[in-house]
Design an enzyme around this catalytic site. Structure first.
Site, mmCIF file in Angstrom:
data_model
loop_
_atom_site.group_PDB
_atom_site.id
_atom_site.type_symbol
_atom_site.label_atom_id
_atom_site.label_comp_id
_atom_site.label_asym_id
_atom_site.label_seq_id
_atom_site.Cartn_x
_atom_site.Cartn_y
_atom_site.Cartn_z
ATOM 1 N N MET A 11 58.751 28.211 47.518
ATOM 2 C CA MET A 11 59.311 29.132 46.527
ATOM 3 C C MET A 11 58.492 29.112 45.242
ATOM 4 O O MET A 11 59.018 29.035 44.137
ATOM 5 C CB MET A 11 60.783 28.798 46.252
ATOM 6 C CG MET A 11 61.733 29.250 47.350
ATOM 7 S SD MET A 11 61.879 31.057 47.481
ATOM 8 C CE MET A 11 60.967 31.353 48.986
ATOM 9 N N LYS A 182 40.830 38.644 54.323
ATOM 10 C CA LYS A 182 41.354 38.358 52.976
ATOM 11 C C LYS A 182 40.304 37.617 52.143
ATOM 12 O O LYS A 182 40.147 37.866 50.943
ATOM 13 C CB LYS A 182 42.656 37.534 53.072
ATOM 14 C CG LYS A 182 43.212 37.092 51.715
ATOM 15 C CD LYS A 182 43.557 38.290 50.835
ATOM 16 C CE LYS A 182 44.280 37.999 49.554
ATOM 17 N NZ LYS A 182 43.837 36.981 48.661
ATOM 18 N N HIS A 185 37.861 40.102 51.024
ATOM 19 C CA HIS A 185 38.536 40.859 49.958
ATOM 20 C C HIS A 185 38.354 40.113 48.631
ATOM 21 O O HIS A 185 38.007 40.697 47.605
ATOM 22 C CB HIS A 185 40.028 41.024 50.292
ATOM 23 C CG HIS A 185 40.888 41.409 49.115
ATOM 24 N ND1 HIS A 185 41.250 40.503 48.135
ATOM 25 C CD2 HIS A 185 41.422 42.594 48.737
ATOM 26 C CE1 HIS A 185 41.970 41.124 47.210
ATOM 27 N NE2 HIS A 185 42.090 42.385 47.558
ATOM 28 N N ASN A 186 38.592 38.813 48.658
ATOM 29 C CA ASN A 186 38.469 38.031 47.431
ATOM 30 C C ASN A 186 37.028 37.959 46.943
ATOM 31 O O ASN A 186 36.774 37.978 45.738
ATOM 32 C CB ASN A 186 39.022 36.620 47.647
ATOM 33 C CG ASN A 186 40.540 36.597 47.593
ATOM 34 O OD1 ASN A 186 41.191 37.590 47.897
ATOM 35 N ND2 ASN A 186 41.120 35.481 47.203
ATOM 36 N N GLU A 189 36.478 40.981 45.229
ATOM 37 C CA GLU A 189 37.229 40.866 43.958
ATOM 38 C C GLU A 189 36.386 40.115 42.909
ATOM 39 O O GLU A 189 36.275 40.560 41.758
ATOM 40 C CB GLU A 189 38.533 40.112 44.256
ATOM 41 C CG GLU A 189 39.411 39.760 43.071
ATOM 42 C CD GLU A 189 40.612 38.901 43.519
ATOM 43 O OE1 GLU A 189 41.390 39.360 44.376
ATOM 44 O OE2 GLU A 189 40.758 37.770 43.003
ATOM 45 N N ARG A 286 30.330 32.421 37.567
ATOM 46 C CA ARG A 286 31.504 31.659 37.105
ATOM 47 C C ARG A 286 31.113 30.204 36.849
ATOM 48 O O ARG A 286 31.530 29.613 35.854
ATOM 49 C CB ARG A 286 32.624 31.705 38.166
ATOM 50 C CG ARG A 286 33.307 33.059 38.260
ATOM 51 C CD ARG A 286 34.673 32.955 38.924
ATOM 52 N NE ARG A 286 35.209 34.281 39.228
ATOM 53 C CZ ARG A 286 36.431 34.509 39.698
ATOM 54 N NH1 ARG A 286 37.257 33.495 39.937
ATOM 55 N NH2 ARG A 286 36.853 35.734 39.945
ATOM 56 N N HIS A 452 4.512 26.692 61.880
ATOM 57 C CA HIS A 452 5.781 27.305 62.308
ATOM 58 C C HIS A 452 5.576 28.599 63.084
ATOM 59 O O HIS A 452 6.540 29.165 63.568
ATOM 60 C CB HIS A 452 6.678 27.546 61.089
ATOM 61 C CG HIS A 452 7.110 26.282 60.429
ATOM 62 N ND1 HIS A 452 7.888 25.332 61.065
ATOM 63 C CD2 HIS A 452 6.849 25.770 59.199
ATOM 64 C CE1 HIS A 452 8.101 24.320 60.249
ATOM 65 N NE2 HIS A 452 7.473 24.555 59.105
HETATM 66 C C1 6PG Z 1 45.035 38.567 45.655
HETATM 67 C C2 6PG Z 1 44.175 37.580 44.923
HETATM 68 C C3 6PG Z 1 44.703 36.184 44.986
HETATM 69 C C4 6PG Z 1 43.772 35.142 44.370
HETATM 70 C C5 6PG Z 1 43.621 35.263 42.892
HETATM 71 C C6 6PG Z 1 42.908 34.113 42.242
HETATM 72 O O1 6PG Z 1 44.501 39.209 46.534
HETATM 73 O O2 6PG Z 1 46.211 38.700 45.326
HETATM 74 O O3 6PG Z 1 42.906 37.569 45.530
HETATM 75 O O4 6PG Z 1 44.899 35.875 46.337
HETATM 76 O O5 6PG Z 1 44.287 33.912 44.613
HETATM 77 O O6 6PG Z 1 42.996 36.441 42.589
HETATM 78 O O7 6PG Z 1 41.660 33.866 42.774
HETATM 79 P P1 6PG Z 1 40.671 32.874 42.011
HETATM 80 O O8 6PG Z 1 41.522 31.825 41.357
HETATM 81 O O9 6PG Z 1 39.766 32.285 43.045
HETATM 82 O O10 6PG Z 1 39.947 33.695 41.009
#
Ligand code: 6PG
Length: 469
Positions: A11, A182, A185-186, A189, A286, A452
């Site tokens: 939760m 996923k 996706h990240n 992101e 980062r 090589h």
């Molecule tokens: C999502 C996000 C999520 C992710 C955060 C933080 O799709 O909702 O990708 O899953 O955990 O964005 O990611 P970082 O802490 O690695 O920046």
């Protein structure tokens, strides 16, 4: 005796919001949390329709309809294995465990195989959209057996985000594929966020915009082809003030952290030998941001040009160049991400359907963007597309906008402003469209010092030269 539709363990903010979302959609939900956290206290005190809190795991499990569906919304890594091992002593064959966290896809594959031997069904499900998405409708990426997915599909469809009334959940493929998608996706992101951060830096430090103008610019851009969730929130962030009337953005320490999914994406690309330079550079950016102490020393002793614009510098034209460079870069970044998924699909035999993946990215998730519609169209016509960059729709934009990217990178470099991902994308782009690269020299060097061998352009087979002879 309860016969609830689903049980949720964990939760935290995501688990809680998903539980509310599922209950709001008419399904009965049992919830369990290891510790008696605020949500559990709240639920025990206030009876909420269709939400049933449990502090006893056995009672929680016995409250579920069979075959039981248990959604884990807990921290990824060893906590997932721990709870699976505990659950095993309570579950019956055919019950379904769903891991909805950001788990590493290889762990998901291992868990899937382990649980299959115990006749327990397992789905590794990517869920995107942050806390608000979980509550209002996330994008959902389920991986595992299709029969297992069918058990939970009605609930997932009901609670997912919608795009033009289409559910943002589609079966992704076997075992770890949902978590892999996923993860990518990240990775995208991370790249989107880094590109926006570099854009912010250029507009602020080179063009000299203040926060209000910056916010206005991003909001304006969000009305056009760049329209996306991350551009939208950037426009909102930049004009947000605290109670003292100061812009919050100016008080935030410039050290970006992360939970590792970007690095996993980069690692997977390295393992599969795919040039995903954008996500890799975004992760490094980062890491570099975290070296604040070093950066402070470097800023005092290492020299470089100061911002000084030519007399013929036109602000308006340059801002438009940045917008075009950002859009072009975004296209190349998503193309790299989809190319990685294509290679992973071949490697792991997942048979990923890329138009479906692009479809569920259109709403609910963090990388949702209008131009995903064009990606849907491209893959609907051909799932085996070599590269998104080769499709006419993207080709035209790239050919039209590549000069803007050059202008932006050149201006940034001349003025000493770091744009690691913009410049990386330009180099990637130029390398990608080069027929005769300099890799022949690398092959010669490898052969020179290590025998090589190399291939020739005029004869087949492997060759070695005695370079010292
Ligand atoms: C999502 C996000 C999520 C992710 C955060 C933080 O799709 O909702 O990708 O899953 O955990 O964005 O990611 P970082 O802490 O690695 O920046």
């Amino acid at each position: 005796m309860l016969n609830n539709d689903i049980g949720i363990i964990g939760m935290g903010v995501m688990g809680k919001n998903l539980a509310f979302n599922i209950a709001r959609n008419g399904y009965s939900v049992s919830v369990f949390n290891r510790s008696h956290n605020e949500t559990m206290k709240f639920l025990f005190k206030n009876s909420i329709d269709l939400l049933f809190p449990f502090s006893d795991l056995e009672k929680f499990i016995n409250s579920l309809n069979k075959p039981r569906c248990i959604l884990l919304m807990i921290q990824s890594g060893s906590p997932v294995d721990k709870i699976i091992n505990i659950l095993l002593s309570y579950l019956d064959s055919g019950d379904l465990i769903i891991d909805g966290g950001n788990s590493f896809y290889k762990d998901t594959i291992k868990r899937f195989n382990f649980l299959q031997k115990k006749s327990i069904q397992f789905l590794g499900v990517g869920i995107s959209g942050g806390e608000l998405g979980a509550l209002q409708g996330p994008s959902i990426m389920p991986g595992g057996n299709i029969e297992s997915y069918k058990l939970i599909a009605p609930i997932f469809k009901k609670i997912s985000a919608k795009y033009d009334q289409e559910d943002c959940v589609k079966y992704i493929g076997p075992n770890g594929s949902g978590h892999y998608v996923k993860m990518v996706h990240n990775g995208i992101e991370y790249s989107d966020m880094q590109l926006i951060a570099e854009t912010y830096s250029l507009l602020k430090n080179l063009v000299g915009m203040n926060n209000i103008d910056l916010s206005y610019t991003f909001k304006k851009w969000n009305e056009g082809e760049l329209c996306s969730y991350l551009i939208e929130i950037t426009g909102n962030i930049l004009c947000k003030k605290d109670t003292d009337g100061n812009f919050i953005i100016d008080s935030i320490l410039d050290m970006a952290s992360g939970k590792g999914t970007g690095a996993w994406t980069a690692n997977s690309a390295l393992k599969l030998q795919i040039p995903c330079s954008i996500v890799t550079e975004s992760v490094f950016s980062r890491y570099l941001s975290v070296l604040k102490a070093n950066r402070m020393i470097a800023s005092t002793i290492l020299s470089g040009p100061k911002v000084s614009l030519n007399s013929n510098f036109n602000k308006e034209i340059f801002i438009e160049d940045i917008r075009k460079a950002l859009y072009l870069s975004k296209i190349i970044s998503y193309a790299q991400g989809f190319f990685l998924m294509k290679k992973a699909s071949e490697h792991y035999v997942w048979n990923l359907q890329f138009s479906d993946i692009a479809k569920i990215f259109r709403s609910g998730c963090i990388i949702r963007a209008n131009f995903l519609n064009d990606i849907v169209t491209a893959f609907s016509e051909n799932n085996n597309l070599i590269d998104l960059l080769f499709t006419p729709i993207f080709q035209d934009i790239i050919n039209l906008y590549q000069l803007s990217l050059r202008t932006v990178v050149t201006e940034a470099i001349n003025n000493g402003i770091s744009v690691p991902v913009f410049s990386n994308i330009l180099s990637y782009y130029d390398a990608y469209r080069t027929v005769n690269s300099s890799a022949n020299l690398i092959q010669a060097q490898r052969d020179y010092f290590g025998s090589h061998t190399y291939n020739r352009i005029d004869q087949s087979g492997s060759f070695h030269t005695n370079w010292l002879e």
